[in-house]
Design a protein around this motif. Structure first.
Motif, PDB file in Angstrom:
ATOM      1  N   UNK A  69      70.381  -2.420  28.989  1.00 31.31           N
ATOM      2  CA  UNK A  69      71.837  -2.411  29.177  1.00 31.31           C
ATOM      3  C   UNK A  69      72.438  -1.098  28.701  1.00 31.31           C
ATOM      4  N   UNK A  70      72.027  -0.646  27.517  1.00 30.85           N
ATOM      5  CA  UNK A  70      72.571   0.605  26.972  1.00 30.85           C
ATOM      6  C   UNK A  70      72.240   1.787  27.875  1.00 30.85           C
ATOM      7  N   UNK A  71      71.007   1.805  28.407  1.00 32.28           N
ATOM      8  CA  UNK A  71      70.623   2.910  29.267  1.00 32.28           C
ATOM      9  C   UNK A  71      71.401   2.943  30.564  1.00 32.28           C
ATOM     10  N   UNK A  72      71.567   1.796  31.197  1.00 31.37           N
ATOM     11  CA  UNK A  72      72.342   1.746  32.437  1.00 31.37           C
ATOM     12  C   UNK A  72      73.754   2.274  32.203  1.00 31.37           C
ATOM     13  N   UNK A  73      74.361   1.837  31.119  1.00 36.69           N
ATOM     14  CA  UNK A  73      75.738   2.246  30.827  1.00 36.69           C
ATOM     15  C   UNK A  73      75.830   3.717  30.449  1.00 36.69           C
ATOM     16  N   UNK A  74      74.918   4.176  29.590  1.00 32.01           N
ATOM     17  CA  UNK A  74      74.988   5.564  29.118  1.00 32.01           C
ATOM     18  C   UNK A  74      74.699   6.551  30.237  1.00 32.01           C
ATOM     19  N   UNK A  75      73.719   6.251  31.075  1.00 31.60           N
ATOM     20  CA  UNK A  75      73.279   7.225  32.061  1.00 31.60           C
ATOM     21  C   UNK A  75      74.079   7.158  33.354  1.00 31.60           C
ATOM     22  N   UNK A  76      74.698   6.010  33.662  1.00 32.52           N
ATOM     23  CA  UNK A  76      75.494   5.942  34.884  1.00 32.52           C
ATOM     24  C   UNK A  76      76.739   6.791  34.781  1.00 32.52           C
ATOM     25  N   UNK A  77      77.198   7.094  33.572  1.00 34.10           N
ATOM     26  CA  UNK A  77      78.353   7.967  33.402  1.00 34.10           C
ATOM     27  C   UNK A  77      78.108   9.354  33.934  1.00 34.10           C
ATOM     28  N   UNK A  78      76.852   9.760  33.941  1.00 33.96           N
ATOM     29  CA  UNK A  78      76.487  11.073  34.471  1.00 33.96           C
ATOM     30  C   UNK A  78      76.826  11.166  35.960  1.00 33.96           C
ATOM     31  N   UNK A  79      76.702  10.045  36.694  1.00 28.15           N
ATOM     32  CA  UNK A  79      76.944  10.047  38.123  1.00 28.15           C
ATOM     33  C   UNK A  79      78.426  10.220  38.444  1.00 28.15           C
ATOM     34  N   UNK A  80      79.281   9.585  37.673  1.00 25.79           N
ATOM     35  CA  UNK A  80      80.712   9.714  37.942  1.00 25.79           C
ATOM     36  C   UNK A  80      81.239  11.093  37.556  1.00 25.79           C
TER      37      UNK A  80
END
Length: 293
Positions: A280-291
């Motif tokens: 969960x933490x990884x999905x949230x932390x790394x998806x911010x890079x896409x936006x």
């Protein structure tokens, strides 16, 4: 061939969306378990993580982010012909290439640590500046193990050959041969026994680079995470790992994997719950890079 043709879906991770096309992040299991040297069982890891995720909240108080606001899709588990390592490599590499061609950020659930090799091989064609951040109890830098060059005990040596050892950053290592420690100290960025200080000192030099994160659950002390094939006393705490995702939030992380969870040794279920929370933490932390792109 589409990614859906390569995988089977039995259970989804928490609040995964139904549309692959709209997703920014795609989670996929790679249940490879062929070279485990002590206790096998990691092929059961991906489905156990999905099941345990039902006990989590979508909201992360560590990152102040919520999965309900994240476009991510769970593609299920890659279909593998257990017993044929080369074909397993080919299918994992092909899957990773498809995801990258579709501009997805891939999150992989192992399976044993050897899955990182074909993934990094695919990643390099899309991100030639790739740096690999490796969190683990074991150096995994042997040139061969029991006569085999491809093993979960040799995976980071093979990754070094792909990206160059100067592009490999290793954190939390506390087990290996004398030769492995010498190789790490001389050729990789080697930070044994701890993770945060080494990561904090490394990040300034990684500014602008594409980063791949590989996390072996046994980097955590077995008092917190006994459910792994090669538990190694003296590890870090879950709190330290949560801090890693906080530090990496906003950096150019282009993919990650979570490996070596073996639920059969996790009698209380605490390791599986920890792994699900880290996903969960990884999905949230790394998806911010896409936006931010």
């Amino acid at each position: 061939m589409k990614t859906a043709d390569l995988c089977v879906r039995d259970w989804s991770f928490l609040s995964a969306k139904n549309s692959y096309q709209d997703a920014q992040v795609v989670l996929t299991g790679i249940p490879l378990d062929l070279t485990s040297s002590f206790r096998p069982g990691s092929r059961q890891g991906p489905q156990a993580i999905r099941s345990a995720s039902e006990g989590l909240e979508e909201y992360s108080p560590y990152l102040n982010l919520d999965l309900v606001d994240c476009l991510f899709y769970d593609g299920g588990d890659l279909l593998l012909p257990h017993g044929n390592l080369q074909v397993c490599f080919e299918r994992a590499e092909h899957l990773c290439r498809l995801l990258l061609q579709d501009n997805k950020l891939p999150v992989f659930l192992g399976g044993e640590h050897l899955i990182t090799f074909p993934i990094v091989k695919a990643m390099l064609d899309f991100y030639p500046d790739l740096a690999v951040l490796h969190f683990d109890a074991h150096a995994d830098l042997r040139d061969e193990y029991l006569g085999e060059t491809y093993s979960h005990a040799t995976v980071m040596r093979r990754v070094c050959e792909l990206v160059g050892p100067e592009n490999v950053y290793q954190f939390g290592i506390r087990s290996g041969t004398r030769e492995e420690f010498a190789y790490g100290e001389n050729f990789t960025h080697f930070y044994p026994f701890e993770i945060l200080a080494g990561l904090e000192s490394s990040l300034p030099g990684l500014k602008g680079r594409s980063l791949y994160v590989t996390l072996d659950i046994d980097v955590v002390d077995p008092s917190y995470a006994p459910g792994t094939g090669t538990p190694e006393p003296g590890g870090v705490s879950p709190h330290e790992l949560f801090r890693v995702f906080d530090l990496l939030q906003g950096w150019n992380v282009v993919g990650c994997d979570y490996v070596e969870l073996a639920p059969v040794y996790d009698r209380s279920g605490i390791t599986v719950l920890l792994a699900a929370k880290l996903v969960r933490e990884g999905i949230l932390a790394f998806s911010g890079r896409l936006t931010a792109l």
